[in-house]
Enzyme design. Structure first.
Site, PDB file in Angstrom:
ATOM      1  N   THR A 123       0.810  -1.228   0.000  1.00  0.00           N
ATOM      2  CA  THR A 123       0.000   0.000   0.000  1.00  0.00           C
ATOM      3  C   THR A 123       0.839   1.272   0.000  1.00  0.00           C
ATOM      4  OG1 THR A 123      -1.484   1.272   1.438  1.00  0.00           O
ATOM      5  CG2 THR A 123      -0.129  -0.326   2.524  1.00  0.00           C
ATOM      6  N   ASP A 124       0.262   2.342  -0.503  1.00  0.00           N
ATOM      7  CA  ASP A 124       0.946   3.652  -0.466  1.00  0.00           C
ATOM      8  C   ASP A 124       1.088   4.173   0.963  1.00  0.00           C
ATOM      9  OD1 ASP A 124      -1.733   4.357   0.015  1.00  0.00           O
ATOM     10  OD2 ASP A 124      -1.834   5.861  -1.581  1.00  0.00           O
ATOM     11  N   GLU A 125       0.316   3.569   1.904  1.00  0.00           N
ATOM     12  CA  GLU A 125       0.372   4.073   3.288  1.00  0.00           C
ATOM     13  C   GLU A 125       1.741   3.860   3.916  1.00  0.00           C
ATOM     14  OE1 GLU A 125      -2.856   3.638   5.848  1.00  0.00           O
ATOM     15  OE2 GLU A 125      -4.323   3.908   4.250  1.00  0.00           O
ATOM     16  N   TYR A 148      -1.671  -0.195  11.185  1.00  0.00           N
ATOM     17  CA  TYR A 148      -1.848  -0.893   9.898  1.00  0.00           C
ATOM     18  C   TYR A 148      -0.685  -0.574   8.955  1.00  0.00           C
ATOM     19  CZ  TYR A 148      -3.314  -1.502   5.054  1.00  0.00           C
ATOM     20  OH  TYR A 148      -3.336  -1.821   3.717  1.00  0.00           O
ATOM     21  N   LYS A 152       2.192  -3.102   7.389  1.00  0.00           N
ATOM     22  CA  LYS A 152       2.436  -3.335   5.955  1.00  0.00           C
ATOM     23  C   LYS A 152       3.895  -3.000   5.620  1.00  0.00           C
ATOM     24  CE  LYS A 152      -0.221  -4.503   3.211  1.00  0.00           C
ATOM     25  NZ  LYS A 152      -0.719  -5.833   2.779  1.00  0.00           N
ATOM     26  N   PRO A 272      -7.321   9.218  15.068  1.00  0.00           N
ATOM     27  CA  PRO A 272      -6.049   9.579  15.696  1.00  0.00           C
ATOM     28  C   PRO A 272      -4.879   9.325  14.736  1.00  0.00           C
ATOM     29  CG  PRO A 272      -7.355   8.165  17.158  1.00  0.00           C
ATOM     30  CD  PRO A 272      -8.060   8.193  15.832  1.00  0.00           C
TER      31      PRO A 272
HETATM   32  P1  NAD Z   1     -10.113  -6.956   2.664  1.00  0.00           P
HETATM   33  O1  NAD Z   1     -10.112  -6.641   4.113  1.00  0.00           O
HETATM   34  O2  NAD Z   1     -11.334  -6.675   1.866  1.00  0.00           O
HETATM   35  O3  NAD Z   1      -9.777  -8.497   2.445  1.00  0.00           O
HETATM   36  C1  NAD Z   1      -8.794  -9.165   3.194  1.00  0.00           C
HETATM   37  C2  NAD Z   1      -9.002 -10.663   3.008  1.00  0.00           C
HETATM   38  O4  NAD Z   1      -7.951 -11.332   3.732  1.00  0.00           O
HETATM   39  C3  NAD Z   1     -10.325 -11.164   3.577  1.00  0.00           C
HETATM   40  O5  NAD Z   1     -10.943 -12.037   2.654  1.00  0.00           O
HETATM   41  C4  NAD Z   1      -9.931 -11.898   4.845  1.00  0.00           C
HETATM   42  O6  NAD Z   1     -10.801 -12.978   5.167  1.00  0.00           O
HETATM   43  C5  NAD Z   1      -8.535 -12.385   4.498  1.00  0.00           C
HETATM   44  N1  NAD Z   1      -7.697 -12.597   5.690  1.00  0.00           N
HETATM   45  C6  NAD Z   1      -7.512 -11.746   6.732  1.00  0.00           C
HETATM   46  N2  NAD Z   1      -6.696 -12.307   7.641  1.00  0.00           N
HETATM   47  C7  NAD Z   1      -6.350 -13.537   7.152  1.00  0.00           C
HETATM   48  C8  NAD Z   1      -5.519 -14.586   7.628  1.00  0.00           C
HETATM   49  N3  NAD Z   1      -4.887 -14.487   8.825  1.00  0.00           N
HETATM   50  N4  NAD Z   1      -5.373 -15.683   6.862  1.00  0.00           N
HETATM   51  C9  NAD Z   1      -6.020 -15.797   5.672  1.00  0.00           C
HETATM   52  N5  NAD Z   1      -6.839 -14.850   5.185  1.00  0.00           N
HETATM   53  C10 NAD Z   1      -6.998 -13.727   5.913  1.00  0.00           C
HETATM   54  O7  NAD Z   1      -8.846  -6.210   2.078  1.00  0.00           O
HETATM   55  P2  NAD Z   1      -8.628  -5.536   0.653  1.00  0.00           P
HETATM   56  O8  NAD Z   1      -9.062  -4.140   0.718  1.00  0.00           O
HETATM   57  O9  NAD Z   1      -9.127  -6.438  -0.398  1.00  0.00           O
HETATM   58  O10 NAD Z   1      -7.022  -5.514   0.617  1.00  0.00           O
HETATM   59  C11 NAD Z   1      -6.297  -6.637   0.133  1.00  0.00           C
HETATM   60  C12 NAD Z   1      -4.812  -6.345   0.227  1.00  0.00           C
HETATM   61  O11 NAD Z   1      -4.506  -5.177  -0.522  1.00  0.00           O
HETATM   62  C13 NAD Z   1      -4.303  -6.081   1.646  1.00  0.00           C
HETATM   63  O12 NAD Z   1      -3.049  -6.670   1.782  1.00  0.00           O
HETATM   64  C14 NAD Z   1      -4.204  -4.566   1.711  1.00  0.00           C
HETATM   65  O13 NAD Z   1      -3.199  -4.180   2.628  1.00  0.00           O
HETATM   66  C15 NAD Z   1      -3.822  -4.241   0.290  1.00  0.00           C
HETATM   67  N6  NAD Z   1      -4.230  -2.906  -0.194  1.00  0.00           N
HETATM   68  C16 NAD Z   1      -5.522  -2.493  -0.066  1.00  0.00           C
HETATM   69  C17 NAD Z   1      -5.896  -1.263  -0.578  1.00  0.00           C
HETATM   70  C18 NAD Z   1      -7.320  -0.764  -0.491  1.00  0.00           C
HETATM   71  O14 NAD Z   1      -7.573   0.398  -0.827  1.00  0.00           O
HETATM   72  N7  NAD Z   1      -8.279  -1.569  -0.083  1.00  0.00           N
HETATM   73  C19 NAD Z   1      -4.936  -0.448  -1.195  1.00  0.00           C
HETATM   74  C20 NAD Z   1      -3.614  -0.906  -1.292  1.00  0.00           C
HETATM   75  C21 NAD Z   1      -3.281  -2.152  -0.788  1.00  0.00           C
HETATM   76  O1  DAU Z   2      -4.099   4.050   0.739  1.00  0.00           O
HETATM   77  C1  DAU Z   2      -4.321   2.670   0.621  1.00  0.00           C
HETATM   78  C2  DAU Z   2      -5.120   2.211   1.819  1.00  0.00           C
HETATM   79  O2  DAU Z   2      -6.446   2.703   1.608  1.00  0.00           O
HETATM   80  C3  DAU Z   2      -5.138   0.706   2.010  1.00  0.00           C
HETATM   81  O3  DAU Z   2      -3.843   0.259   2.300  1.00  0.00           O
HETATM   82  C4  DAU Z   2      -6.080   0.312   3.155  1.00  0.00           C
HETATM   83  O4  DAU Z   2      -6.180  -1.096   3.239  1.00  0.00           O
HETATM   84  C5  DAU Z   2      -7.447   0.892   2.850  1.00  0.00           C
HETATM   85  O5  DAU Z   2      -8.327   0.625   3.926  1.00  0.00           O
HETATM   86  C6  DAU Z   2      -7.353   2.388   2.625  1.00  0.00           C
HETATM   87  O6  DAU Z   2      -6.973   3.068   3.855  1.00  0.00           O
HETATM   88  P1  DAU Z   2      -7.604   4.475   4.235  1.00  0.00           P
HETATM   89  O7  DAU Z   2      -7.452   4.723   5.659  1.00  0.00           O
HETATM   90  O8  DAU Z   2      -7.116   5.538   3.309  1.00  0.00           O
HETATM   91  O9  DAU Z   2      -9.108   4.149   3.812  1.00  0.00           O
HETATM   92  P2  DAU Z   2     -10.502   4.422   4.512  1.00  0.00           P
HETATM   93  O10 DAU Z   2     -11.542   4.013   3.514  1.00  0.00           O
HETATM   94  O11 DAU Z   2     -10.593   3.856   5.865  1.00  0.00           O
HETATM   95  O12 DAU Z   2     -10.497   6.017   4.631  1.00  0.00           O
HETATM   96  C7  DAU Z   2     -10.284   6.845   3.507  1.00  0.00           C
HETATM   97  C8  DAU Z   2     -10.239   8.280   4.008  1.00  0.00           C
HETATM   98  O13 DAU Z   2     -11.530   8.649   4.478  1.00  0.00           O
HETATM   99  C9  DAU Z   2      -9.303   8.482   5.179  1.00  0.00           C
HETATM  100  O14 DAU Z   2      -8.694   9.765   5.075  1.00  0.00           O
HETATM  101  C10 DAU Z   2     -10.213   8.438   6.386  1.00  0.00           C
HETATM  102  C11 DAU Z   2     -11.512   9.009   5.855  1.00  0.00           C
HETATM  103  N1  DAU Z   2     -12.756   8.478   6.472  1.00  0.00           N
HETATM  104  C12 DAU Z   2     -12.911   7.130   6.519  1.00  0.00           C
HETATM  105  C13 DAU Z   2     -14.053   6.579   7.050  1.00  0.00           C
HETATM  106  C14 DAU Z   2     -14.214   5.076   7.138  1.00  0.00           C
HETATM  107  C15 DAU Z   2     -13.764   9.340   6.885  1.00  0.00           C
HETATM  108  O15 DAU Z   2     -13.616  10.572   6.799  1.00  0.00           O
HETATM  109  N2  DAU Z   2     -14.902   8.796   7.395  1.00  0.00           N
HETATM  110  C16 DAU Z   2     -15.087   7.460   7.525  1.00  0.00           C
HETATM  111  O16 DAU Z   2     -16.155   7.040   8.040  1.00  0.00           O
END
Ligand code: NAD
Ligand code: DAU
Length: 345
Positions: A123-125, A148, A152, A272
């Site tokens: 992730t970019d985070e 988180y 990562k 936070p």
């Molecule tokens: P998600 O939370 O929707 O899915 C995660 C999946 O992993 C779920 O199906 C869960 O059951 C499984 N899982 C969790 N713990 C596990 C374990 N111990 N063993 C086996 N399976 C397990 O997440 P997502 O948003 O699809 O993200 C997938 C990946 O991409 C993550 O590694 C996340 O860090 C990365 N990522 C997400 C985003 C985003 O915006 N969502 C952006 C960049 C990177």
């Molecule tokens: O940047 C990539 C990441 O994006 C991934 O690595 C993470 O898995 C994914 O969850 C996501 O993280 P963020 O924290 O950026 O996503 P989230 O959807 O939780 O929040 C996006 C932005 O919106 C963040 O600045 C927090 C804000 N937010 C989020 C929620 C859930 C709100 O203002 N209100 C909300 O209720």
């Protein structure tokens, strides 16, 4: 080729499996997923009976289960993680356990079983907050600011150490905020869409001027397929949508698209340690693999809203017990919950 996908029942993993099967790229895809609250086999209901697809319920922290699932696999795409920043703030231990500990177990097993390609989805985070006007390329220092993001970054460093120490054939990708179908509604965009559809308040953290770069999940998954096929071992590739947007503007876009009043926006107590801004330099993947995003933010938001409107049964299913408990604790009683986090109760 036989491919193991971890976390394939989650948001991005399920979109990836659907795309990979549609490409007919792999003879066999094994989806290995623990089915946590975020994992949902309904996300793959349309491909479950497709030849070449297999599901195994298992935890990446369980070495024996991982080794059994890896038998005969030539490649791994590793999505499995606890992916929610807010949950990592409320309860860091399970996040570190899966994201760091689980990744180590998986790396060890994949090395033992001589996997030829290991794609670690990150992730970019991991680059942390970026000042206005700057962006992070793949050599930017890692400075995860939430548990988180730190988990990562830790996993990324483990992968790097396996490449350097053992010559293990791994690649890391770092993507920006994904959005699209099948995203669990604890995340920003589906939460805003679901609340707007129900006429409920849209909870925006703090001033809402935090900036994220939005990439449609299909664009991300196309990039992952390219990296899997043609990426270079030991390299890192950033994958961003090129769609920077403030959270407040995103919330207003959703309301606009649904014909709802912006008075539904409610500024609530901030997350936070909230990172203000992420931004990626994606020149490397464009130059090396000729990837660029194809779905504009307008088009993607409209398509995503349409998907949530049309999939009410899915929404009702995922918004069952766990989601309700989470929402009640961290939104309905947000100030109390955040006080408790501060006071370490
Ligand atoms: P998600 O939370 O929707 O899915 C995660 C999946 O992993 C779920 O199906 C869960 O059951 C499984 N899982 C969790 N713990 C596990 C374990 N111990 N063993 C086996 N399976 C397990 O997440 P997502 O948003 O699809 O993200 C997938 C990946 O991409 C993550 O590694 C996340 O860090 C990365 N990522 C997400 C985003 C985003 O915006 N969502 C952006 C960049 C990177
Ligand atoms: O940047 C990539 C990441 O994006 C991934 O690595 C993470 O898995 C994914 O969850 C996501 O993280 P963020 O924290 O950026 O996503 P989230 O959807 O939780 O929040 C996006 C932005 O919106 C963040 O600045 C927090 C804000 N937010 C989020 C929620 C859930 C709100 O203002 N209100 C909300 O209720």
């Amino acid at each position: 080729m036989k491919l193991l996908v971890t976390g394939g029942a989650g948001f991005i993993g399920s979109n990836f499996i659907r795309l990979a099967l549609a490409h007919g790229r792999d003879d066999q895809i094994v989806n290995f997923d623990a089915l946590t609250y975020a994992g949902n086999l309904l996300n793959l209901a349309d491909v479950t009976s497709q030849a070449g697809y297999q599901f195994i319920k298992g935890d990446i922290r369980d070495g024996d289960a991982v080794r059994r699932a890896l038998e005969g696999c030539e490649a791994v795409v590793h999505f499995a993680a606890e992916s929610h920043v807010d949950r990592s703030i409320y309860e860091p231990a399970p996040i570190i356990s899966t994201n760091v500990g689980g990744t180590l177990v998986l790396l060890q097993a994949a090395r033992e079983l001589k996997v030829q390609r290991f794609l670690h989805v990150s992730t970019d985070e991991v680059y942390g907050d970026l000042p206005p006007g700057s962006c992070a390329d793949e050599s930017h220092p890692l400075q995860g600011n939430s548990p988180y993001a730190a988990s990562k970054a830790g996993a990324d460093l483990l992968v790097r150490s396996f490449v350097r120490t053992y010559g293990f054939p791994a690649i890391i990708t770092r993507a920006s905020n994904n959005y699209g179908p099948y995203q669990f509604p604890e995340k920003f965009l589906p939460l805003m869409i679901c609340n707007a559809l129900e006429g409920r308040a849209l909870p925006v953290y703090g001033d809402g001027l935090q900036e994220r770069d939005w990439v449609h999940v299909e664009d991300h998954c196309r990039a992952l397929l390219l990296v899997l096929e043609r990426g270079r071992d030991g390299e890192v590739y950033n994958i961003g949508g090129g769609n920077p947007e403030k959270n407040l503007t995103m919330a207003k876009r959703v309301l606009n698209a649904l014909g709802r009043e912006s008075s539904l926006i409610e500024h609530v107590a901030d997350r936070p340690g909230h990172d203000r801004r992420y931004s990626l330099d994606c020149g490397k993947i464009r130059r090396e693999l000729n990837w660029k995003p194809t779905i504009s933010l307008d088009e993607g938001i409209a398509q995503t809203i349409a998907w949530y409107k049309q999939n009410q049964a899915w929404i009702q299913q995922v918004k069952g017990g766990e989601y309700r408990r989470y929402y009640e604790t961290y939104y309905t009683h947000r100030d109390v919950a955040l006080q408790a986090v501060k006071a370490c109760r």
